[in-house]
Design an enzyme around this catalytic site. Structure first.
Site, PDB file in Angstrom:
ATOM      1  N   CYS A 127      42.281  13.978 -92.572  1.00 16.88           N
ATOM      2  CA  CYS A 127      41.513  13.289 -93.611  1.00 16.88           C
ATOM      3  C   CYS A 127      42.223  11.978 -93.978  1.00 16.88           C
ATOM      4  CB  CYS A 127      41.391  14.162 -94.859  1.00 16.88           C
ATOM      5  SG  CYS A 127      40.845  15.843 -94.538  1.00 16.88           S
ATOM      6  N   HIS A 165      55.977 -16.175 -72.846  1.00 14.90           N
ATOM      7  CA  HIS A 165      55.900 -14.744 -73.170  1.00 14.90           C
ATOM      8  C   HIS A 165      55.312 -14.009 -71.966  1.00 14.90           C
ATOM      9  CE1 HIS A 165      55.935 -11.450 -76.044  1.00 14.90           C
ATOM     10  NE2 HIS A 165      54.693 -11.143 -75.758  1.00 14.90           N
ATOM     11  N   TYR A 183      37.019  18.656 -92.610  1.00 17.50           N
ATOM     12  CA  TYR A 183      35.672  18.139 -92.337  1.00 17.50           C
ATOM     13  C   TYR A 183      35.132  18.617 -90.988  1.00 17.50           C
ATOM     14  CZ  TYR A 183      36.347  14.816 -96.165  1.00 17.50           C
ATOM     15  OH  TYR A 183      36.562  14.242 -97.389  1.00 17.50           O
ATOM     16  N   ASP A 241      43.704  11.226 -96.758  1.00 16.51           N
ATOM     17  CA  ASP A 241      44.907  11.414 -97.572  1.00 16.51           C
ATOM     18  C   ASP A 241      45.598  12.750 -97.368  1.00 16.51           C
ATOM     19  OD1 ASP A 241      43.877   9.052 -98.982  1.00 16.51           O
ATOM     20  OD2 ASP A 241      42.428  10.493 -99.788  1.00 16.51           O
ATOM     21  N   ARG A 253      64.184 -12.449 -77.737  1.00 19.13           N
ATOM     22  CA  ARG A 253      63.380 -12.149 -78.937  1.00 19.13           C
ATOM     23  C   ARG A 253      63.075 -10.657 -78.944  1.00 19.13           C
ATOM     24  NH1 ARG A 253      60.113 -16.126 -76.226  1.00 19.13           N
ATOM     25  NH2 ARG A 253      58.583 -14.483 -75.890  1.00 19.13           N
ATOM     26  N   ARG A 291      47.102 -16.125 -73.470  1.00 17.19           N
ATOM     27  CA  ARG A 291      46.853 -15.830 -74.882  1.00 17.19           C
ATOM     28  C   ARG A 291      46.917 -17.141 -75.657  1.00 17.19           C
ATOM     29  NH1 ARG A 291      50.565 -11.425 -78.011  1.00 17.19           N
ATOM     30  NH2 ARG A 291      52.206 -12.941 -77.550  1.00 17.19           N
ATOM     31  N   LYS A 321      57.966  -9.358 -87.674  1.00 11.80           N
ATOM     32  CA  LYS A 321      56.560  -9.559 -88.051  1.00 11.80           C
ATOM     33  C   LYS A 321      55.921  -8.215 -88.425  1.00 11.80           C
ATOM     34  CE  LYS A 321      55.283  -9.301 -83.151  1.00 11.80           C
ATOM     35  NZ  LYS A 321      55.093 -10.108 -81.926  1.00 11.80           N
TER      36      LYS A 321
HETATM   37  C1  LIG Z   1      56.066  -9.762 -81.044  1.00 13.03           C
HETATM   38  C2  LIG Z   1      56.713 -10.720 -80.129  1.00 13.03           C
HETATM   39  C3  LIG Z   1      57.963 -10.426 -79.557  1.00 13.03           C
HETATM   40  C4  LIG Z   1      58.669  -9.108 -79.736  1.00 13.03           C
HETATM   41  O1  LIG Z   1      58.166  -8.194 -78.787  1.00 13.03           O
HETATM   42  P1  LIG Z   1      58.803  -6.741 -78.606  1.00 13.03           P
HETATM   43  O2  LIG Z   1      58.135  -6.193 -77.409  1.00 13.03           O
HETATM   44  O3  LIG Z   1      58.470  -5.993 -79.840  1.00 13.03           O
HETATM   45  O4  LIG Z   1      60.256  -6.934 -78.442  1.00 13.03           O
HETATM   46  C5  LIG Z   1      58.563 -11.399 -78.796  1.00 13.03           C
HETATM   47  N1  LIG Z   1      57.959 -12.589 -78.575  1.00 13.03           N
HETATM   48  C6  LIG Z   1      56.732 -12.890 -79.087  1.00 13.03           C
HETATM   49  C7  LIG Z   1      56.130 -14.211 -78.803  1.00 13.03           C
HETATM   50  C8  LIG Z   1      56.079 -11.959 -79.866  1.00 13.03           C
HETATM   51  O5  LIG Z   1      54.872 -12.266 -80.358  1.00 13.03           O
END
Ligand SMILES: *Cc1c(COP(=O)(O)O)cnc(C)c1O
Length: 372
Positions: free
Chosen positions: A312, A165, A265, A314, A221, A136, A38
């Site tokens: 800055c 999660h 700046y 850029d 994951r 969440r 992602k």
């Molecule tokens: C982003 C995400 C992950 C990956 O998490 P990492 O800490 O980058 O390994 C796994 N599960 C879900 C639901 C996520 O949103």
């Protein structure tokens, strides 16, 4: 020489492949491996990372948005592709068209998915997200079995997996982690008691995957770790990862400033003696957070040079240490290794008061990437 901007991100895809193999090697045979790509592969480029990860043994890919999934499909990726959260119900037709597996957390979405599947005479696979304490998204753990039961006989959709999660997987010996794990296993048990198979069970992001093998279930994951970045201090001693991202620029100007002269700046930095200043053509528009102003070091010729004055949009400036000679066109590294010196994303993240995840994403914003 063809034109190239003098600031870019370099991505070592071989590092990604090694990391995937290393991580997968820590799971029991048969455990599925989802590579999370992602946010454009955490700023590393979703497509090249997806291809590298799949080549190294990843079984499926995780994305956050429908758009991210479609982009990978349109580039020819055929591996299973999963959305990590539930999109708006208006996305149902696109999901089906592009073979994206959604996460389901609401009855309204599950209903819409089922009706669309039934109209086509197919069963759309989905993963049920169980909220075990992160608060969440997800169906509350105590209600997961009822939810799954309600849609078990619903036409047009099929429970392919059940997951949760963790909120605190990155710290060892944390009670809240244990609480979440207990709630998850109880929810799975109640589903099975109702005669509902949870399908592919998964819970572990990178930190859980590295620190908590008891939470691997049927699939892990992994996001941050496939990029060679550690999710926490606690994982350093556990696994060898190779960072894939370097941030490279070339010096556009070298000049001497006199004592008392300020830089950038607000002139927040002033020379206490005649000083050599080198300008680099990247800034916060490229992901160098402005909060790093006067608080980071850049490698030039293998030497750490203090960044001076405000970053800055850029450009940014560095002080060339006495005794070091720098020329226009010399290579500077904001992240990476030069000779025996390294600057890790972790160092910049700590100085910026954030995490390596955020900086990696930020460096993916504007700079072009070169792959090797
Ligand atoms: C982003 C995400 C992950 C990956 O998490 P990492 O800490 O980058 O390994 C796994 N599960 C879900 C639901 C996520 O949103």
């Amino acid at each position: 020489m063809p034109y190239e901007r003098w600031a870019r991100v370099e991505i070592d895809l071989d590092a990604v492949r090694r990391n995937v193999r290393t991580l997968k090697g820590r799971t029991k045979p048969g455990t599925l491996f989802m590579a999370v790509v992602k946010a454009d592969g955490y700023g590393h480029g979703a497509l090249p990372v997806a291809r590298a990860a799949l080549a190294a043994g990843a079984d499926r890919l995780g994305v956050a948005t429908v758009e991210e999934g479609i982009a990978l499909r349109e580039a020819g990726v055929t591996a299973p592709l999963q959305l990590m959260s539930e999109p708006p119900a208006s996305a149902v037709d696109l999901l089906i068209e592009h073979d994206l597996v959604p996460t389901v957390t609401t009855r309204a979405f599950a209903g819409a998915l089922g009706r669309a599947g039934a109209a086509l005479g197919v069963e759309i696979p989905y993963h049920l997200k169980v909220d075990t304490g992160m608060n969440r998204i997800g169906v509350p753990a105590a209600e997961a079995h009822e939810f799954a039961a309600a849609f078990d006989s619903f036409p047009g959709l099929r429970l392919e997996g059940t997951f949760t999660h963790f909120a605190t997987a990155d710290v060892l010996g944390d009670w809240d982690f244990e609480t979440q794990l207990d709630r998850f296993t109880s929810a799975l048990a109640r589903m099975r008691d109702e005669g509902i198979g949870p399908g592919i069970v998964h819970a572990s992001n990178s930190p859980a995957m590295i620190l908590h093998p008891e939470a691997h279930f049927d699939m892990v994951r992994c996001g941050i770790a496939i990029y060679g970045l550690h999710p926490s201090r606690d994982t350093y001693g556990e696994v060898d990862l190779a960072p894939a991202m370097s941030v490279v620029a070339r010096v556009t100007l070298v000049k001497k400033v006199g004592m008392g002269e300020g830089v950038s700046y607000g002139l927040t930095w002033r020379a206490v003696a005649p000083t050599t200043i080198a300008t680099l053509p990247l800034g916060y528009g490229d992901g160098v957070h402005r909060v790093l102003s006067n608080n980071m070091e850049v490698l030039i010729g293998g030497v750490r040079c203090a960044q001076v004055g405000r970053v800055c949009m850029d450009q940014l400036m560095v002080e060339v240490p006495r005794g070091v000679t720098v020329h226009e066109g010399d290579e500077a590294l904001l992240v990476g290794t030069q000779g025996t010196e390294s600057v890790l994303l972790d160092e910049l993240a700590e100085r910026a008061g954030t995490i390596n995840y955020e900086l990696a994403c930020a460096f993916g914003m504007r700079m072009l990437r070169a792959y090797r």
